[in-house]
Design a protein around this motif. Structure first.
Motif, short mmCIF file in Angstrom:
data_model
loop_
_atom_site.label_atom_id
_atom_site.label_comp_id
_atom_site.label_asym_id
_atom_site.label_seq_id
_atom_site.Cartn_x
_atom_site.Cartn_y
_atom_site.Cartn_z
N GLN A 1 0.27 -10.18 -9.24
CA GLN A 1 0.69 -8.81 -9.56
C GLN A 1 0.05 -7.84 -8.55
O GLN A 1 -1.15 -7.91 -8.29
CB GLN A 1 0.24 -8.48 -10.99
N PHE A 2 0.90 -6.94 -8.02
CA PHE A 2 0.45 -6.02 -6.99
C PHE A 2 0.99 -4.61 -7.22
O PHE A 2 2.12 -4.44 -7.66
CB PHE A 2 0.91 -6.49 -5.60
N GLY A 3 0.18 -3.62 -6.88
CA GLY A 3 0.61 -2.23 -6.84
C GLY A 3 0.42 -1.70 -5.43
O GLY A 3 -0.69 -1.76 -4.89
N ALA A 4 1.51 -1.24 -4.82
CA ALA A 4 1.42 -0.80 -3.42
C ALA A 4 2.38 0.36 -3.17
O ALA A 4 3.04 0.42 -2.14
CB ALA A 4 1.72 -1.96 -2.48
N GLY A 5 2.45 1.27 -4.11
CA GLY A 5 3.37 2.39 -3.99
C GLY A 5 4.64 2.15 -4.79
O GLY A 5 4.65 1.34 -5.73
N CYS A 6 5.70 2.85 -4.44
CA CYS A 6 6.98 2.71 -5.15
C CYS A 6 7.39 1.25 -5.21
O CYS A 6 7.47 0.57 -4.19
CB CYS A 6 8.05 3.54 -4.44
N PHE A 7 7.66 0.76 -6.40
CA PHE A 7 7.89 -0.68 -6.55
C PHE A 7 9.23 -1.17 -6.00
O PHE A 7 9.43 -2.37 -5.84
CB PHE A 7 7.69 -1.17 -7.98
N TRP A 8 10.16 -0.29 -5.66
CA TRP A 8 11.45 -0.73 -5.13
C TRP A 8 11.27 -1.49 -3.80
O TRP A 8 11.72 -2.62 -3.66
CB TRP A 8 12.37 0.46 -4.90
N GLY A 9 10.63 -0.84 -2.84
CA GLY A 9 10.46 -1.47 -1.54
C GLY A 9 9.49 -2.63 -1.57
O GLY A 9 9.68 -3.64 -0.87
N VAL A 10 8.45 -2.52 -2.38
CA VAL A 10 7.46 -3.60 -2.48
C VAL A 10 8.13 -4.86 -3.04
O VAL A 10 7.90 -5.98 -2.56
CB VAL A 10 6.28 -3.17 -3.36
N GLU A 11 8.99 -4.68 -4.04
CA GLU A 11 9.65 -5.85 -4.63
C GLU A 11 10.54 -6.54 -3.60
O GLU A 11 10.52 -7.77 -3.49
CB GLU A 11 10.49 -5.45 -5.84
#
Length: 243
Positions: free
Chosen positions: A79-89
């Motif tokens: 599980q990761f948080g790196a800003g807006c999840f749209w691009g990260v996903e």
């Protein structure tokens, strides 16, 4: 120091039962050296006491560990948080060995949050991507490499134009091996960045609240404009994040 409050009506205090609670401390009248009541209309409290620190309690189920299982017993979760999840996903979708991705909210204080509530900044949730991956095809270190390359880990609660606590940088681990590898990778990245301090938090994975369906694989499906982006394994096309 003695404080006088002469405007009060006479008060009677049950012995050994009165406590004044303030912030994280409780003070007991039995800790004051007598005399602490010197007249019927005055309370004299001497500044001679020892604070009793309150035990911190955490009964909020939103803080429970993420106990859900991957879609296949041979897989692991990350599980990761790196800003807006749209691009990260989308970035994680393209990684060989990643079997499934899903976006959601975690690390917050409120049960069953939704996107609108999280965006108020009052719930302390992070926009996260939960990854189901095959460790034989995709070592956890591969996911960490992508995580560090995908965002700026030195900005507090911000990625580019996205500002808020939901955009903070975080690695949320499911076991001690992940925790160790995450910390080692953070230290290596810090050496690379030198004087730019990394603010990424590394914490146990907490309860995951799956985001609304329209957020899932948002960029692959084309977002609001219907211009889908490739989620093919190994794809290196630039990721365009749009609403």
């Amino acid at each position: 120091m003695v404080k006088y409050m002469d405007t009060f009506e006479p008060l009677t205090f049950p012995k050994s039962s009165i406590h004044i609670q303030h912030s994280l401390f409780i003070f007991s009248f039995n800790q004051f050296k007598p005399p602490y009541i010197t007249s019927q209309n005055s309370i004299h409290i001497f500044n001679q006491f020892k604070p009793i620190k309150m035990a911190e309690s955490n009964n909020n189920p939103a803080h429970d560990p993420d106990t859900e299982n991957p879609i296949n017993p041979a897989l692991e979760l990350a599980q990761f948080g790196a800003g807006c999840f749209w691009g990260v996903e989308l970035a994680f979708q393209r990684v060989p060995g990643v079997v499934k991705t899903e976006v959601g909210y975690s690390q917050g204080d409120v049960l069953d949050p939704n996107y609108k509530l999280v965006c108020t900044g009052t719930t302390n949730h992070v926009e996260v991507v939960r990854v189901h991956f095959d460790p034989t095809a995709c070592p956890y270190s591969n996911l960490l490499d992508l995580f560090w390359s995908r965002h700026d880990p030195t900005t507090v609660n911000r990625q580019a134009g996205d500002v808020g606590t939901q955009y903070r940088s975080g690695i949320y681990y499911y076991n001690e091996t992940q925790a160790r590898l995450a910390q080692e990778s953070k230290e290596a990245k810090q050496l690379e960045l030198k004087d730019k301090k990394i603010v990424t938090e590394i914490l146990p994975a907490k309860r995951f609240y799956r985001a609304e369906e329209y957020h899932q694989q948002y960029l692959e499906k084309g977002g609001r404009n219907g211009a889908g982006q490739s989620a093919a394994k190994g794809c290196n096309d630039p990721i365009r994040c749009y609403g």
